[in-house]
Design a protein around this motif. Structure first.
Motif, PDB file in Angstrom:
ATOM      1  N   SER A   1     -11.436 -42.449  10.476  1.00  0.00           N
ATOM      2  CA  SER A   1     -10.177 -43.160  10.679  1.00  0.00           C
ATOM      3  C   SER A   1      -9.117 -42.654   9.717  1.00  0.00           C
ATOM      4  O   SER A   1      -9.410 -41.934   8.745  1.00  0.00           O
ATOM      5  CB  SER A   1     -10.390 -44.660  10.468  1.00  0.00           C
ATOM      6  OG  SER A   1     -10.676 -44.916   9.102  1.00  0.00           O
ATOM      7  N   LEU A   2      -7.865 -43.057   9.959  1.00  0.00           N
ATOM      8  CA  LEU A   2      -6.783 -42.667   9.066  1.00  0.00           C
ATOM      9  C   LEU A   2      -7.035 -43.192   7.652  1.00  0.00           C
ATOM     10  O   LEU A   2      -6.771 -42.491   6.668  1.00  0.00           O
ATOM     11  CB  LEU A   2      -5.449 -43.202   9.609  1.00  0.00           C
ATOM     12  CG  LEU A   2      -4.202 -42.894   8.779  1.00  0.00           C
ATOM     13  CD1 LEU A   2      -4.045 -41.408   8.527  1.00  0.00           C
ATOM     14  CD2 LEU A   2      -2.967 -43.464   9.469  1.00  0.00           C
ATOM     15  N   ALA A   3      -7.566 -44.399   7.545  1.00  0.00           N
ATOM     16  CA  ALA A   3      -7.860 -44.956   6.220  1.00  0.00           C
ATOM     17  C   ALA A   3      -8.894 -44.108   5.477  1.00  0.00           C
ATOM     18  O   ALA A   3      -8.801 -43.927   4.258  1.00  0.00           O
ATOM     19  CB  ALA A   3      -8.355 -46.396   6.360  1.00  0.00           C
ATOM     20  N   MET A   4      -9.875 -43.570   6.205  1.00  0.00           N
ATOM     21  CA  MET A   4     -10.909 -42.750   5.582  1.00  0.00           C
ATOM     22  C   MET A   4     -10.411 -41.364   5.185  1.00  0.00           C
ATOM     23  O   MET A   4     -10.769 -40.827   4.142  1.00  0.00           O
ATOM     24  CB  MET A   4     -12.088 -42.563   6.550  1.00  0.00           C
ATOM     25  CG  MET A   4     -12.862 -43.795   6.910  1.00  0.00           C
ATOM     26  SD  MET A   4     -14.084 -43.357   8.186  1.00  0.00           S
ATOM     27  CE  MET A   4     -14.728 -44.990   8.611  1.00  0.00           C
ATOM     28  N   ARG A   5      -9.574 -40.759   6.025  1.00  0.00           N
ATOM     29  CA  ARG A   5      -9.279 -39.341   5.924  1.00  0.00           C
ATOM     30  C   ARG A   5      -7.862 -39.028   5.458  1.00  0.00           C
ATOM     31  O   ARG A   5      -7.478 -37.861   5.407  1.00  0.00           O
ATOM     32  CB  ARG A   5      -9.489 -38.661   7.289  1.00  0.00           C
ATOM     33  CG  ARG A   5     -10.877 -38.716   7.868  1.00  0.00           C
ATOM     34  CD  ARG A   5     -11.787 -37.667   7.237  1.00  0.00           C
ATOM     35  NE  ARG A   5     -12.425 -38.148   6.043  1.00  0.00           N
ATOM     36  CZ  ARG A   5     -13.533 -38.886   6.011  1.00  0.00           C
ATOM     37  NH1 ARG A   5     -14.125 -39.223   7.128  1.00  0.00           N
ATOM     38  NH2 ARG A   5     -14.041 -39.282   4.871  1.00  0.00           N
ATOM     39  N   ARG A   6      -7.060 -40.033   5.137  1.00  0.00           N
ATOM     40  CA  ARG A   6      -5.664 -39.782   4.797  1.00  0.00           C
ATOM     41  C   ARG A   6      -5.523 -38.712   3.704  1.00  0.00           C
ATOM     42  O   ARG A   6      -4.723 -37.782   3.824  1.00  0.00           O
ATOM     43  CB  ARG A   6      -4.992 -41.083   4.345  1.00  0.00           C
ATOM     44  CG  ARG A   6      -3.491 -40.939   4.075  1.00  0.00           C
ATOM     45  CD  ARG A   6      -2.921 -42.236   3.514  1.00  0.00           C
ATOM     46  NE  ARG A   6      -2.994 -43.324   4.466  1.00  0.00           N
ATOM     47  CZ  ARG A   6      -2.038 -43.623   5.347  1.00  0.00           C
ATOM     48  NH1 ARG A   6      -0.931 -42.878   5.383  1.00  0.00           N
ATOM     49  NH2 ARG A   6      -2.173 -44.647   6.150  1.00  0.00           N
ATOM     50  N   ALA A   7      -6.284 -38.833   2.629  1.00  0.00           N
ATOM     51  CA  ALA A   7      -6.173 -37.863   1.537  1.00  0.00           C
ATOM     52  C   ALA A   7      -6.712 -36.497   1.950  1.00  0.00           C
ATOM     53  O   ALA A   7      -6.172 -35.459   1.549  1.00  0.00           O
ATOM     54  CB  ALA A   7      -6.914 -38.377   0.305  1.00  0.00           C
ATOM     55  N   ASN A   8      -7.778 -36.479   2.748  1.00  0.00           N
ATOM     56  CA  ASN A   8      -8.402 -35.213   3.121  1.00  0.00           C
ATOM     57  C   ASN A   8      -7.507 -34.353   4.004  1.00  0.00           C
ATOM     58  O   ASN A   8      -7.581 -33.121   3.955  1.00  0.00           O
ATOM     59  CB  ASN A   8      -9.723 -35.463   3.847  1.00  0.00           C
ATOM     60  CG  ASN A   8     -10.729 -36.232   3.014  1.00  0.00           C
ATOM     61  OD1 ASN A   8     -11.409 -37.119   3.524  1.00  0.00           O
ATOM     62  ND2 ASN A   8     -10.827 -35.930   1.724  1.00  0.00           N
ATOM     63  N   VAL A   9      -6.672 -34.979   4.861  1.00  0.00           N
ATOM     64  CA  VAL A   9      -5.812 -34.202   5.753  1.00  0.00           C
ATOM     65  C   VAL A   9      -4.492 -33.807   5.091  1.00  0.00           C
ATOM     66  O   VAL A   9      -3.743 -33.002   5.642  1.00  0.00           O
ATOM     67  CB  VAL A   9      -5.501 -34.959   7.062  1.00  0.00           C
ATOM     68  CG1 VAL A   9      -6.776 -35.315   7.803  1.00  0.00           C
ATOM     69  CG2 VAL A   9      -4.653 -36.198   6.819  1.00  0.00           C
ATOM     70  N   GLU A  10      -4.205 -34.347   3.919  1.00  0.00           N
ATOM     71  CA  GLU A  10      -2.898 -34.140   3.299  1.00  0.00           C
ATOM     72  C   GLU A  10      -2.524 -32.668   3.135  1.00  0.00           C
ATOM     73  O   GLU A  10      -1.346 -32.298   3.307  1.00  0.00           O
ATOM     74  CB  GLU A  10      -2.837 -34.859   1.951  1.00  0.00           C
ATOM     75  CG  GLU A  10      -1.474 -34.871   1.300  1.00  0.00           C
ATOM     76  CD  GLU A  10      -0.400 -35.563   2.126  1.00  0.00           C
ATOM     77  OE1 GLU A  10       0.792 -35.248   1.917  1.00  0.00           O
ATOM     78  OE2 GLU A  10      -0.755 -36.401   2.987  1.00  0.00           O
ATOM     79  N   PRO A  11      -3.476 -31.765   2.832  1.00  0.00           N
ATOM     80  CA  PRO A  11      -3.082 -30.352   2.715  1.00  0.00           C
ATOM     81  C   PRO A  11      -2.450 -29.790   3.988  1.00  0.00           C
ATOM     82  O   PRO A  11      -1.668 -28.826   3.904  1.00  0.00           O
ATOM     83  CB  PRO A  11      -4.400 -29.644   2.387  1.00  0.00           C
ATOM     84  CG  PRO A  11      -5.213 -30.688   1.685  1.00  0.00           C
ATOM     85  CD  PRO A  11      -4.881 -31.966   2.404  1.00  0.00           C
TER      86      PRO A  11
END
Length: 365
Positions: free
Chosen positions: A182-192
């Protein structure tokens, strides 16, 4: 299931203490239920919320069990043939079983390493009829099936972005399955991904995993990050008076989540007649329909290249025969990318390497 076969046909005949065999059998059963543990960890089999080392360990153990099961099946066939031949043969020696286990463990380790490393550059030249001279030598990077997750986390994503930006291409296209979580789980991971740069921008069409894991939240977020979403839509790329049409469709799983199905007619509605059309479609299966609509080039992913020899034939059966690489269909070129990442539930590659794919367009004469 493979673990049952390995336990009953491989493990149990070994000359080991009963307690040791029971312990190993339990560990095999635990490893074989990775998708179940993933669902318990996050609510979805597509988002294992374990430390990266644990996800790698599960994939390695599952791969070793799978390879060992295949070898045991082959051994059983050979032993049956010998048994039916005149005279009887001795049971399979323990030393042969140990060799089989070593091979399975090594193959699984290599397969997981191949699946999880940052992919190397793959250069692909594609010729298109009617390509405007202004687009001769036009370069684009196709990223697909990144599956950003605990397995492919922030550091991996940053490395992919850095390698992509270093290529200094005209266009970046992403053909779905960007995330697992979910966005809550992956927000930081997709930031690059926010840092992806190309002269004509970054365009994305959705994959099935976007629909499984909160489509509307993700699409809004990707758009906010600077990606142009092509979901049954198109844009016209222009360069010094020449034009290309870039279109994208939704995924065939969209209706199951109440979202619009893929609609190529809607995607091309209002597009100028004449310029070649490049289509982003996560799944390669409908390629013949795209060819019938005059698409010049379809870029797809979804199959992960089939992952393993033999398994690729099964994957091809579920994708109209298209599994990896370049195909020519009624004058249209289909390119099926092996994937930049891979689903963390089965992270295994042998002979089907991940791709960071740079495509250069040339006019077909």
């Amino acid at each position: 299931m493979p673990s049952t076969l390995v336990i009953t046909r491989f493990l149990w005949p070994l000359p080991w203490p009963l307690v040791a065999k029971i312990v190993i059998a339990v560990l095999m059963l635990v490893a074989s239920q990775f998708q179940y543990w993933s669902k318990l960890s996050s609510g979805s089999i597509f988002a294992p919320e374990f430390p990266r080392a644990i996800v790698i360990l599960f994939n390695w153990a599952g791969g070793a069990i799978l390879f060992l099961a295949v070898m045991q099946l082959l051994a059983d066939v050979a032993l049956t043939a010998l048994w039916l031949a005149p005279g009887r043969t001795a049971p399979m020696a323990a030393e042969i079983r140990y060799a089989m286990a070593a091979i399975a463990i090594i193959l699984a380790g290599v397969g997981v390493y191949n699946a999880t490393r940052v992919p190397s550059l793959k250069d692909v030249r594609i010729e298109i009829s009617g390509l405007p001279p202004q687009f001769e030598g036009y370069t684009l990077v196709q990223l697909t099936d990144l599956h950003i997750s605990r397995l492919f986390a922030t550091a991996w994503t940053s490395a992919v972005v850095d390698r992509t930006n270093a290529l200094d291409v005209d266009l970046i296209v992403i053909t779905g399955d960007v995330i697992d979580g979910s966005l809550a789980m992956r927000r930081a991971n997709v930031e690059p991904l926010r840092d992806l740069r190309a002269r004509d921008g970054v365009f994305m069409s959705p994959g099935n995993h976007e629909y499984f894991l909160g489509y509307q939240d993700w699409i809004r977020h990707f758009a906010e990050m600077g990606m142009h979403i092509l979901a049954n839509d198109h844009v016209v790329l222009q360069r010094r008076g020449g034009s290309l049409v870039l279109a994208g469709v939704t995924d065939s799983t969209a209706p199951a989540t109440g979202m619009p199905p893929p609609d190529l007619a809607a995607a091309l509605a209002g597009a100028p007649v004449g310029p070649p059309v490049i289509l982003l479609d996560h799944q390669p299966g409908p390629a013949r329909m795209a060819a019938s609509r005059g698409v010049a080039l379809q870029l797809s992913g979804h199959t992960h290249g089939g992952m393993l020899p033999g398994l690729d034939r099964l994957v091809a059966m579920g994708n109209s025969g298209f599994v990896s690489g370049r195909y020519t269909i009624d004058g249209m070129t289909l390119y099926v990318n092996n994937g930049t990442g891979i689903w963390p539930g089965f992270a295994m590659r042998l002979g089907r390497p991940a791709e960071l794919t740079r495509i250069t367009l040339h006019k077909k004469f």
